[in-house]
Design a protein around this motif. Sequence first.
Motif, PDB file in Angstrom:
ATOM      1  N   ASN A   1       0.960  -1.105  -0.615  1.00  0.00           N
ATOM      2  CA  ASN A   1      -0.350   0.441   0.068  1.00  0.00           C
ATOM      3  C   ASN A   1       0.533   0.958   0.053  1.00  0.00           C
ATOM      4  OD1 ASN A   1      -2.131  -1.456   0.089  1.00  0.00           O
ATOM      5  ND2 ASN A   1      -3.002  -1.054   1.563  1.00  0.00           N
ATOM      6  N   MET A   2       1.784   1.126   1.002  1.00  0.00           N
ATOM      7  CA  MET A   2       2.839   2.154   0.898  1.00  0.00           C
ATOM      8  C   MET A   2       3.819   2.746  -0.883  1.00  0.00           C
ATOM      9  SD  MET A   2       6.046   3.040   3.745  1.00  0.00           S
ATOM     10  CE  MET A   2       6.770   1.471   3.214  1.00  0.00           C
ATOM     11  N   PHE A   3       3.866   1.515  -1.144  1.00  0.00           N
ATOM     12  CA  PHE A   3       5.047   1.339  -2.364  1.00  0.00           C
ATOM     13  C   PHE A   3       3.847   1.732  -3.218  1.00  0.00           C
ATOM     14  CE2 PHE A   3       7.739  -1.935  -0.900  1.00  0.00           C
ATOM     15  CZ  PHE A   3       9.158  -1.167  -0.688  1.00  0.00           C
ATOM     16  N   LEU A   4       2.801   1.292  -3.729  1.00  0.00           N
ATOM     17  CA  LEU A   4       2.202   1.790  -4.723  1.00  0.00           C
ATOM     18  C   LEU A   4       1.194   2.714  -5.219  1.00  0.00           C
ATOM     19  CD1 LEU A   4       1.462  -2.391  -5.606  1.00  0.00           C
ATOM     20  CD2 LEU A   4       3.312  -0.815  -6.059  1.00  0.00           C
ATOM     21  N   ASN A   5       0.494   3.568  -3.439  1.00  0.00           N
ATOM     22  CA  ASN A   5      -0.279   4.589  -3.501  1.00  0.00           C
ATOM     23  C   ASN A   5      -0.005   5.708  -3.363  1.00  0.00           C
ATOM     24  OD1 ASN A   5      -2.662   2.199  -3.836  1.00  0.00           O
ATOM     25  ND2 ASN A   5      -2.815   1.960  -2.496  1.00  0.00           N
ATOM     26  N   PHE A   6       1.413   5.783  -2.732  1.00  0.00           N
ATOM     27  CA  PHE A   6       1.833   7.392  -2.154  1.00  0.00           C
ATOM     28  C   PHE A   6       3.271   7.429  -2.450  1.00  0.00           C
ATOM     29  CE2 PHE A   6      -1.611   5.315   0.975  1.00  0.00           C
ATOM     30  CZ  PHE A   6      -1.545   6.375   0.986  1.00  0.00           C
ATOM     31  N   SER A   7       3.947   6.602  -3.765  1.00  0.00           N
ATOM     32  CA  SER A   7       5.075   6.591  -4.004  1.00  0.00           C
ATOM     33  C   SER A   7       5.254   6.209  -6.135  1.00  0.00           C
ATOM     34  CB  SER A   7       5.614   6.384  -3.245  1.00  0.00           C
ATOM     35  OG  SER A   7       7.437   6.460  -4.308  1.00  0.00           O
ATOM     36  N   VAL A   8       5.884   6.577  -6.297  1.00  0.00           N
ATOM     37  CA  VAL A   8       6.445   6.276  -7.161  1.00  0.00           C
ATOM     38  C   VAL A   8       7.576   5.803  -7.775  1.00  0.00           C
ATOM     39  CG1 VAL A   8       4.598   7.021  -8.867  1.00  0.00           C
ATOM     40  CG2 VAL A   8       6.791   8.831  -9.064  1.00  0.00           C
ATOM     41  N   ARG A   9       8.408   5.887  -6.161  1.00  0.00           N
ATOM     42  CA  ARG A   9       9.516   5.613  -6.455  1.00  0.00           C
ATOM     43  C   ARG A   9      10.116   4.186  -6.997  1.00  0.00           C
ATOM     44  NH1 ARG A   9      12.295   9.143  -1.634  1.00  0.00           N
ATOM     45  NH2 ARG A   9      12.237  11.207  -3.279  1.00  0.00           N
ATOM     46  N   PRO A  10       8.975   2.953  -7.084  1.00  0.00           N
ATOM     47  CA  PRO A  10       9.234   1.963  -7.196  1.00  0.00           C
ATOM     48  C   PRO A  10       9.880   2.140  -8.609  1.00  0.00           C
ATOM     49  CG  PRO A  10       8.283   1.489  -5.851  1.00  0.00           C
ATOM     50  CD  PRO A  10       8.056   3.005  -5.954  1.00  0.00           C
ATOM     51  N   LEU A  11       8.606   2.388  -9.325  1.00  0.00           N
ATOM     52  CA  LEU A  11       9.345   2.341 -10.909  1.00  0.00           C
ATOM     53  C   LEU A  11      10.446   3.102 -11.221  1.00  0.00           C
ATOM     54  CD1 LEU A  11       5.397   3.572 -12.237  1.00  0.00           C
ATOM     55  CD2 LEU A  11       6.130   1.488 -12.120  1.00  0.00           C
ATOM     56  N   ARG A  12      10.640   4.341 -10.716  1.00  0.00           N
ATOM     57  CA  ARG A  12      11.590   4.756 -10.707  1.00  0.00           C
ATOM     58  C   ARG A  12      13.375   3.874 -10.910  1.00  0.00           C
ATOM     59  NH1 ARG A  12      10.446  10.950  -8.285  1.00  0.00           N
ATOM     60  NH2 ARG A  12       8.914  11.230 -10.034  1.00  0.00           N
ATOM     61  N   PHE A  13      13.152   3.725  -9.913  1.00  0.00           N
ATOM     62  CA  PHE A  13      14.359   2.526  -9.362  1.00  0.00           C
ATOM     63  C   PHE A  13      13.974   1.038 -10.619  1.00  0.00           C
ATOM     64  CE2 PHE A  13      15.423  -1.843  -7.415  1.00  0.00           C
ATOM     65  CZ  PHE A  13      16.609  -1.340  -7.169  1.00  0.00           C
ATOM     66  N   PHE A  14      13.291   1.152 -10.983  1.00  0.00           N
ATOM     67  CA  PHE A  14      12.846  -0.213 -11.955  1.00  0.00           C
ATOM     68  C   PHE A  14      13.519   0.114 -13.332  1.00  0.00           C
ATOM     69  CE2 PHE A  14      11.047  -3.053  -9.565  1.00  0.00           C
ATOM     70  CZ  PHE A  14      11.771  -4.206  -9.286  1.00  0.00           C
ATOM     71  N   THR A  15      13.330   1.890 -13.691  1.00  0.00           N
ATOM     72  CA  THR A  15      14.553   2.363 -14.936  1.00  0.00           C
ATOM     73  C   THR A  15      15.394   2.526 -14.507  1.00  0.00           C
ATOM     74  OG1 THR A  15      12.155   3.502 -14.837  1.00  0.00           O
ATOM     75  CG2 THR A  15      13.715   4.632 -15.686  1.00  0.00           C
ATOM     76  N   ALA A  16      15.593   2.494 -13.167  1.00  0.00           N
ATOM     77  CA  ALA A  16      17.374   2.992 -12.985  1.00  0.00           C
ATOM     78  C   ALA A  16      17.973   1.509 -12.859  1.00  0.00           C
ATOM     79  CB  ALA A  16      17.826   3.318 -11.189  1.00  0.00           C
ATOM     80  N   VAL A  17      17.190   0.832 -12.516  1.00  0.00           N
ATOM     81  CA  VAL A  17      17.805  -0.587 -12.758  1.00  0.00           C
ATOM     82  C   VAL A  17      17.882  -1.461 -14.415  1.00  0.00           C
ATOM     83  CG1 VAL A  17      17.927  -3.514 -12.519  1.00  0.00           C
ATOM     84  CG2 VAL A  17      17.500  -1.956 -10.748  1.00  0.00           C
ATOM     85  N   GLY A  18      17.037  -0.770 -15.149  1.00  0.00           N
ATOM     86  CA  GLY A  18      16.986  -1.443 -16.855  1.00  0.00           C
ATOM     87  C   GLY A  18      18.436  -0.437 -17.674  1.00  0.00           C
ATOM     88  N   PHE A  19      18.041   0.630 -16.692  1.00  0.00           N
ATOM     89  CA  PHE A  19      18.956   1.186 -17.769  1.00  0.00           C
ATOM     90  C   PHE A  19      20.942   0.900 -17.531  1.00  0.00           C
ATOM     91  CE2 PHE A  19      22.043   4.934 -17.631  1.00  0.00           C
ATOM     92  CZ  PHE A  19      22.000   5.141 -19.395  1.00  0.00           C
ATOM     93  N   ALA A  20      20.942   0.604 -15.698  1.00  0.00           N
ATOM     94  CA  ALA A  20      22.426   0.117 -15.416  1.00  0.00           C
ATOM     95  C   ALA A  20      22.270  -1.341 -16.345  1.00  0.00           C
ATOM     96  CB  ALA A  20      22.399   0.051 -14.410  1.00  0.00           C
ATOM     97  N   LEU A  21      21.461  -1.954 -16.241  1.00  0.00           N
ATOM     98  CA  LEU A  21      21.642  -3.309 -17.307  1.00  0.00           C
ATOM     99  C   LEU A  21      21.686  -3.495 -18.632  1.00  0.00           C
ATOM    100  CD1 LEU A  21      18.784  -5.803 -15.043  1.00  0.00           C
ATOM    101  CD2 LEU A  21      21.463  -5.638 -14.835  1.00  0.00           C
ATOM    102  N   PHE A  22      21.703  -2.424 -19.227  1.00  0.00           N
ATOM    103  CA  PHE A  22      21.925  -2.276 -20.866  1.00  0.00           C
ATOM    104  C   PHE A  22      22.919  -1.545 -20.924  1.00  0.00           C
ATOM    105  CE2 PHE A  22      21.622   1.496 -23.980  1.00  0.00           C
ATOM    106  CZ  PHE A  22      21.264   0.666 -24.406  1.00  0.00           C
TER     107      PHE A  22
END
Length: 304
Positions: A214-235
């Motif tokens: 609930n905390m992750f998904l309803n009150f922040s988009v940082r998890p999405l930004r984190f995986f965007t950063a992970v994807g860029f790092a892996l690329f």
Amino acid sequence: MRKLSVVIPVYNGAATIGRLVETVLRELSAHDPEVVLVNDGSRDNSEEVCTQLALSHPSVKFISLRRNFGEHNAVMCGLNHADAEFIAIIDDDFQNPPSEIEKLLREADKGYDVVYSRYRVKQHNWFRNWGSRAHNWLATIILDKPRDLYLSSFRVMSRELVQEVIKYRGPFPYIDGLILRVTDNIGTCLVEHQPRAEGRSNYTLGKLVSLSLNMFLNFSVRPLRFFTAVGFALFVLGVVLSIYYFIWKIFNPDYAVGWASLMIATLTLSGVQLLFLGLIGEYLGKNYLDRNGSPQYVIKKTVP
């Protein structure tokens, strides 16, 4: 207007709720308190006990929900029915002594929108203590919570703050997230914490995960930004390794490329992709339930 409302979410609390209400009314009588009891789909006879309490005491309101919606949903229901200048929230198991509300009130009188409790010694079991620490650490990262603030469920809120919090009508409320996005005028107060009076805690791993989601998904988009950063790092890592092995192969043409390294890379990247897709699915699913009008809670009956 009354000085104090005390909201108590009740879940399987029949053995303690009567003594708790009597203690609140006795020890806080100087504030002419009202008590708002919210039965969150208890499986014992909490509904009958709370009904009798509301019929016996004019200062007690009772709302019974049609099923178990979760602690934060029950608290939101209580906040919508509380009328006082300050609203305290306590558990139904006597771990938050009603007398300690007086300390929180004195701190709130200094002008804070909300005052959180801090415990001298926490009387929870090791699992709940670990879960609370992990949850607070995540809240610091996800919600920009002050590092020295402990998000306790035992708190006092001003009427003005409550009016802002209850504007949220979604099916997945997270009280601390709603508070932190409305105000940074936050106080803390050191209070006592008692062992649980009856039974055992309803705090489970599943509820911890649900609360964190609930905390992750309803009150922040940082998890999405984190995986965007992970994807860029892996690329970037993939590009660098491709160049490295291309040059290395030129100077070592007879060396056979390993099957194991290829499978490890494939499984790792596939796992990251599936995890990211699952996260997006959670966001979409919660948004769908919100748009579909899923209720925050459904009231079965109120007394009086």
